[in-house]
Structures are given as C-alpha cells and as structure tokens.
Write a protein that holds these residues in place. Sequence first.
Motif, PDB file in Angstrom:
ATOM      1  N   ALA A 122     187.273  16.802 -40.862  1.00 52.80           N
ATOM      2  CA  ALA A 122     187.718  17.077 -42.231  1.00 52.80           C
ATOM      3  C   ALA A 122     188.869  18.072 -42.206  1.00 52.80           C
ATOM      4  CB  ALA A 122     186.568  17.619 -43.070  1.00 52.80           C
ATOM      5  N   ILE A 123     189.952  17.702 -42.881  1.00 55.58           N
ATOM      6  CA  ILE A 123     191.134  18.568 -42.982  1.00 55.58           C
ATOM      7  C   ILE A 123     191.363  18.867 -44.461  1.00 55.58           C
ATOM      8  CG2 ILE A 123     193.606  18.775 -42.575  1.00 55.58           C
ATOM      9  CD1 ILE A 123     193.296  16.758 -40.294  1.00 55.58           C
ATOM     10  N   PHE A 124     191.409  20.141 -44.813  1.00 57.19           N
ATOM     11  CA  PHE A 124     191.583  20.536 -46.209  1.00 57.19           C
ATOM     12  C   PHE A 124     192.963  20.141 -46.713  1.00 57.19           C
ATOM     13  CE2 PHE A 124     192.382  23.946 -49.474  1.00 57.19           C
ATOM     14  CZ  PHE A 124     191.464  23.461 -50.401  1.00 57.19           C
ATOM     15  N   GLU A 125     192.998  19.610 -47.937  1.00 58.34           N
ATOM     16  CA  GLU A 125     194.249  19.193 -48.575  1.00 58.34           C
ATOM     17  C   GLU A 125     194.495  20.064 -49.813  1.00 58.34           C
ATOM     18  OE1 GLU A 125     196.379  17.037 -47.584  1.00 58.34           O
ATOM     19  OE2 GLU A 125     195.338  15.857 -46.052  1.00 58.34           O
ATOM     20  N   PRO A 126     195.225  21.184 -49.667  1.00 57.56           N
ATOM     21  CA  PRO A 126     195.423  22.110 -50.795  1.00 57.56           C
ATOM     22  C   PRO A 126     196.094  21.460 -52.006  1.00 57.56           C
ATOM     23  CG  PRO A 126     196.130  23.093 -48.723  1.00 57.56           C
ATOM     24  CD  PRO A 126     195.884  21.650 -48.440  1.00 57.56           C
ATOM     25  N   SER A 127     197.049  20.549 -51.761  1.00 51.37           N
ATOM     26  CA  SER A 127     197.790  19.947 -52.872  1.00 51.37           C
ATOM     27  C   SER A 127     196.919  19.039 -53.735  1.00 51.37           C
ATOM     28  CB  SER A 127     198.985  19.147 -52.331  1.00 51.37           C
ATOM     29  OG  SER A 127     198.546  18.052 -51.540  1.00 51.37           O
ATOM     30  N   MET A 128     195.767  18.626 -53.208  1.00 49.32           N
ATOM     31  CA  MET A 128     194.867  17.749 -53.950  1.00 49.32           C
ATOM     32  C   MET A 128     193.617  18.492 -54.418  1.00 49.32           C
ATOM     33  SD  MET A 128     195.164  14.426 -51.404  1.00 49.32           S
ATOM     34  CE  MET A 128     194.197  13.333 -52.438  1.00 49.32           C
ATOM     35  N   SER A 129     193.680  19.827 -54.387  1.00 43.85           N
ATOM     36  CA  SER A 129     192.519  20.645 -54.730  1.00 43.85           C
ATOM     37  C   SER A 129     192.858  21.609 -55.852  1.00 43.85           C
ATOM     38  CB  SER A 129     192.042  21.425 -53.495  1.00 43.85           C
ATOM     39  OG  SER A 129     191.772  20.541 -52.415  1.00 43.85           O
ATOM     40  N   VAL A 130     191.806  22.086 -56.558  1.00 44.54           N
ATOM     41  CA  VAL A 130     192.030  22.998 -57.685  1.00 44.54           C
ATOM     42  C   VAL A 130     192.239  24.433 -57.226  1.00 44.54           C
ATOM     43  CG1 VAL A 130     190.737  21.596 -59.321  1.00 44.54           C
ATOM     44  CG2 VAL A 130     189.540  23.350 -58.000  1.00 44.54           C
ATOM     45  N   GLY A 131     191.921  24.693 -55.977  1.00 41.67           N
ATOM     46  CA  GLY A 131     192.084  26.041 -55.454  1.00 41.67           C
ATOM     47  C   GLY A 131     191.857  26.042 -53.960  1.00 41.67           C
ATOM     48  N   PRO A 132     191.936  27.215 -53.325  1.00 42.29           N
ATOM     49  CA  PRO A 132     191.748  27.308 -51.872  1.00 42.29           C
ATOM     50  C   PRO A 132     190.268  27.220 -51.496  1.00 42.29           C
ATOM     51  CG  PRO A 132     192.100  29.481 -52.795  1.00 42.29           C
ATOM     52  CD  PRO A 132     192.295  28.523 -53.925  1.00 42.29           C
ATOM     53  N   GLU A 133     190.025  27.012 -50.198  1.00 42.53           N
ATOM     54  CA  GLU A 133     188.653  26.962 -49.688  1.00 42.53           C
ATOM     55  C   GLU A 133     187.940  28.304 -49.855  1.00 42.53           C
ATOM     56  OE1 GLU A 133     188.142  24.230 -45.882  1.00 42.53           O
ATOM     57  OE2 GLU A 133     189.793  25.647 -45.612  1.00 42.53           O
ATOM     58  N   GLU A 134     188.703  29.349 -50.088  1.00 39.91           N
ATOM     59  CA  GLU A 134     188.109  30.685 -50.208  1.00 39.91           C
ATOM     60  C   GLU A 134     187.599  30.975 -51.617  1.00 39.91           C
ATOM     61  OE1 GLU A 134     189.887  30.103 -46.672  1.00 39.91           O
ATOM     62  OE2 GLU A 134     191.030  30.053 -48.552  1.00 39.91           O
ATOM     63  N   ASP A 135     187.753  30.024 -52.548  1.00 38.76           N
ATOM     64  CA  ASP A 135     187.184  30.197 -53.883  1.00 38.76           C
ATOM     65  C   ASP A 135     185.679  30.452 -53.766  1.00 38.76           C
ATOM     66  OD1 ASP A 135     189.569  29.883 -55.151  1.00 38.76           O
ATOM     67  OD2 ASP A 135     189.175  27.882 -55.934  1.00 38.76           O
ATOM     68  N   VAL A 136     185.173  31.386 -54.557  1.00 39.44           N
ATOM     69  CA  VAL A 136     183.761  31.760 -54.500  1.00 39.44           C
ATOM     70  C   VAL A 136     182.983  31.053 -55.605  1.00 39.44           C
ATOM     71  CG1 VAL A 136     182.102  33.665 -54.651  1.00 39.44           C
ATOM     72  CG2 VAL A 136     184.282  33.979 -53.446  1.00 39.44           C
ATOM     73  N   VAL A 137     181.807  30.544 -55.247  1.00 41.59           N
ATOM     74  CA  VAL A 137     180.956  29.817 -56.185  1.00 41.59           C
ATOM     75  C   VAL A 137     179.552  30.409 -56.151  1.00 41.59           C
ATOM     76  CG1 VAL A 137     179.965  27.558 -56.761  1.00 41.59           C
ATOM     77  CG2 VAL A 137     182.272  27.690 -55.809  1.00 41.59           C
TER      78      VAL A 137
END
Length: 462
Positions: free
Chosen positions: A117-132
């Motif tokens: 899995a490779i993160f795609e920032p341009s297709m996401s609402v925020g970075p992987e570091e967003d806290v939930v």
Amino acid sequence: MNHLKCCFIAGSVIGAVACALGLILIPVGDSVIGSTVKKEAVLEEGTTAYENWISAGAPVYRQFWLFEVQNPDKVLNGSIPQLQQKGPYTYRTRYIPKENVTFYQNHTVSFLLPSGAIFEPSMSVGPEEDVVTSLNLAVAGVYSLLNHMVANMMIQLSGSSLFQKRTVKELLWGYTDPMLKVKLGVFHPYNGTYDGPYSVFTGKDDINKVSTIDSWNLEKTLSYWNNTYCDMINGTDGSSFSPFLDKKTPLYFFSSDICRSVSAEFDASVDLKGITVYRYMLPSQTFASPVENPDNRCYCTNTQTTRNCTLAGVLDVGACRGTPVLISLPHFLHGSKELQELVHGLNPDPEEHSTYLDVEPITGFTLRFAKRLQVNMMYGPSKDIKILNKVKENTVFPILWLNETAALDDDTAQRIKAELFSRIDTLETVQIALISAGAVMLVLCLIGVCVVNHRSRLSFIA
C-alpha cells in the motif's frame, strides 16, 4: 429487350448470391470471433488474458473512511455513540505483479498475490498523521475473547479505555498497544505479506473453467465454517470470468477479505468508455440473517454477536482472522434496523455503499469494480469490566469502511476496441452491406424482369 432481360436476370442472381454470402458470414463470423476470444482468454503466455492477469493494468486503490466518535466520554455513561466518517484516505494497492507463477500439466497455474500500500496524498482529505478518536481495538478484543475479570485487570493496569486517539496510519497499519504489548492495526500486517497461494484453471482444456479457483492456501475448501456448503471455494477471484456471459447466470467469486464465496447478479448494461459492460451486484441477501436466507445458517457461528442468528447484515470472520472482527456492507447497508439504532451518524446509500463488478460480456474480463466493506468490532455492558459498567448495550461498532476500486484506463479501452470490437464491427458492417445491397439489387432486378416481360407481352399484342 432480351439483352436487357438477361442483364436483369444476371443482376438478380448476383443480388441473391450477395444476400446468401452475407447470411453465410453470420455463423462463420461468429465462429471466427468465438474461437479468437476463446484463444485469447486462456491464461498462458502471449494471450491478452495473461497480460491483463499477470499484473493489474489499471491502478487499484483502497479508499478508507474512518468513523470518528464525537462523544466518547458520554458513551461510557450510557449514551449512544455519535459517529462522523472521516475520509477518504487513499492508498494504491495491487501494484506488485503476481509472484511464484507456476504452470502445471493439469491446466492449472499457481501464484502468490503480494500485498502493498502506497499513500496517495492527492486523493486523500488529509495526511496519514490525521488523528481520529476510534474504538480501542485491544479493549474490544479482550472483551470478546477473555474472561471479563482478567480483561478488567489488564485494562486497569494499562490505563486503557474503550476509545483511543490514533493517527490514520496507526489505526490502519499498526501501532504498539500499551496493554497487549504487541502491534495492532485493522490491516496489520499488510505490506510485505501475501494472499494465497492460489491455484486457478488456465482454461486451455475447457474455456468455461478459465480463472476458476482450484485451491487457495493449498486447500480446495475452507475450514472456517465447519460446513460443506459454506466452506466451498466457488468461482474466480473476481478479476475475470469465462467468456460469453449469460445475464441469467450469476457470477461466483471468492474473497479472502471476507473468508467466503459470494455471488453477483446481473443488474444493468452500462457504457464504460464506449464499451458495453454488464454490471453485476451483490444481492441484498448476501449478509442476510438465516431467518431470511437459510443458506447463511452455516455462516452464523457466534450466537451472541448475531442475536441468536437473527441479526442481518454482519458476518463474523473471527475464525478466519483470528480476531473478533465483524464484516458488513458500509453503514450497515441491508442490515437490521437495530444496527442503525445502536450508533448514530450512519446513512446507508445503495449507490455509494454497494459492491459491483462491470464485466465485458464477450471476453469475461472485469473492466471496473468497486468492492465496499465495513470492519466492525463488538463491545457491551459488563459488570466485571469497570469501564463498561454503564455502556448501554451490546453494540456492533463500525471502525472504518473501505472502497477497493479499479477502472479501465483510456489507453486500454482504445486497445480493446481496436483489437476486438473493431473486428466485430467491421464484420457486421460487411454482413449488413452484403445483405442490404444484395436484397436491393435482387428486388430491383426482379422488378426489371417483370417490366421487361410486361412490355414484351404488350408489344406482341400490338
């Protein structure tokens, strides 16, 4: 006059021959197309099917929507969880070609599916570091698996609670849990792992068996459901099917994500970049309770989580996954009403949350798909687990839902249309032209013969 009559008769013959040739071309052309498609659909080096099969041509993405808890403290005091989905967070997957591809003399081929899995920032609402703020996976796990007095001691010693704050990356791919001292994550481990090995039929001896799974994990049946029917591995992996589809016949495929086989039924013909495809949908009865769908009786292995097998919409995959996970459609689509009542903030939408396959009916290739699933865990009131003393009732809690999707790209669409459909269109055009021109010529020349004969009779009378 006789010369003209001869010309008309000759024209009639030519027209009739042209019509006959056009009609003859129909079965001959169908036979040529059929044999070509069957040849190219076989899984062996050099065929179109093999090129598409060995490595996913179109990018495959997994989009995740995580459910954030808006009122975690109130839930511990008896309130209903208020949820808000957050996403998508998008990753590219299935970008690594199949590995250990081996052909056998019984017309099967085995392989491994590497995971990445490779993160795609341009297709996401925020970075992987967003806290939930989400359900604590460890607490939900010990609630389901351990004696509650033991679970309470572990929870109190570690200072854990029912909910936790984690980054998107941690929740998806793993973090070290302070209570269990091991790495947990909804999809941990993922990168560097494999699905399979699979063994599928190449179709070389029987094209109707192409891509059908012969075995998975070196077994011809599953062992999770303790039932011959539910443990069957049916159909393909969903990436392709045998050519020349019949709308009336469901498509069967096996999904390792849900540890079972499912069927999909024809819904509608859809245009995809100028190519007509058949859209197949999962029936609403796929995760129905055994009360509504008796075929699902053997999938009900935990009477507590399924309300004595009356709860519709969830599938307990704990035996398969080794963790107490429940799978459903996103937002509990087609699920029991009580699933919606025990958490607030869900809005099931068949358009957005259904799973479908768009399959080209001549070749059997899946040209677009959307696999949508939701991952849930369970918790409930417990007199022995202090933090759960006041929670309202047993709750199937949504952690996240995903949409794994891929679609035909423009270049591949043009190649398919050029290599396959242009030939079919050309053949049909020739057939129609021969039949039409021949019929017109035949009719006109027969009329001409009649006119000449009529004039000859008039001349003879005069």
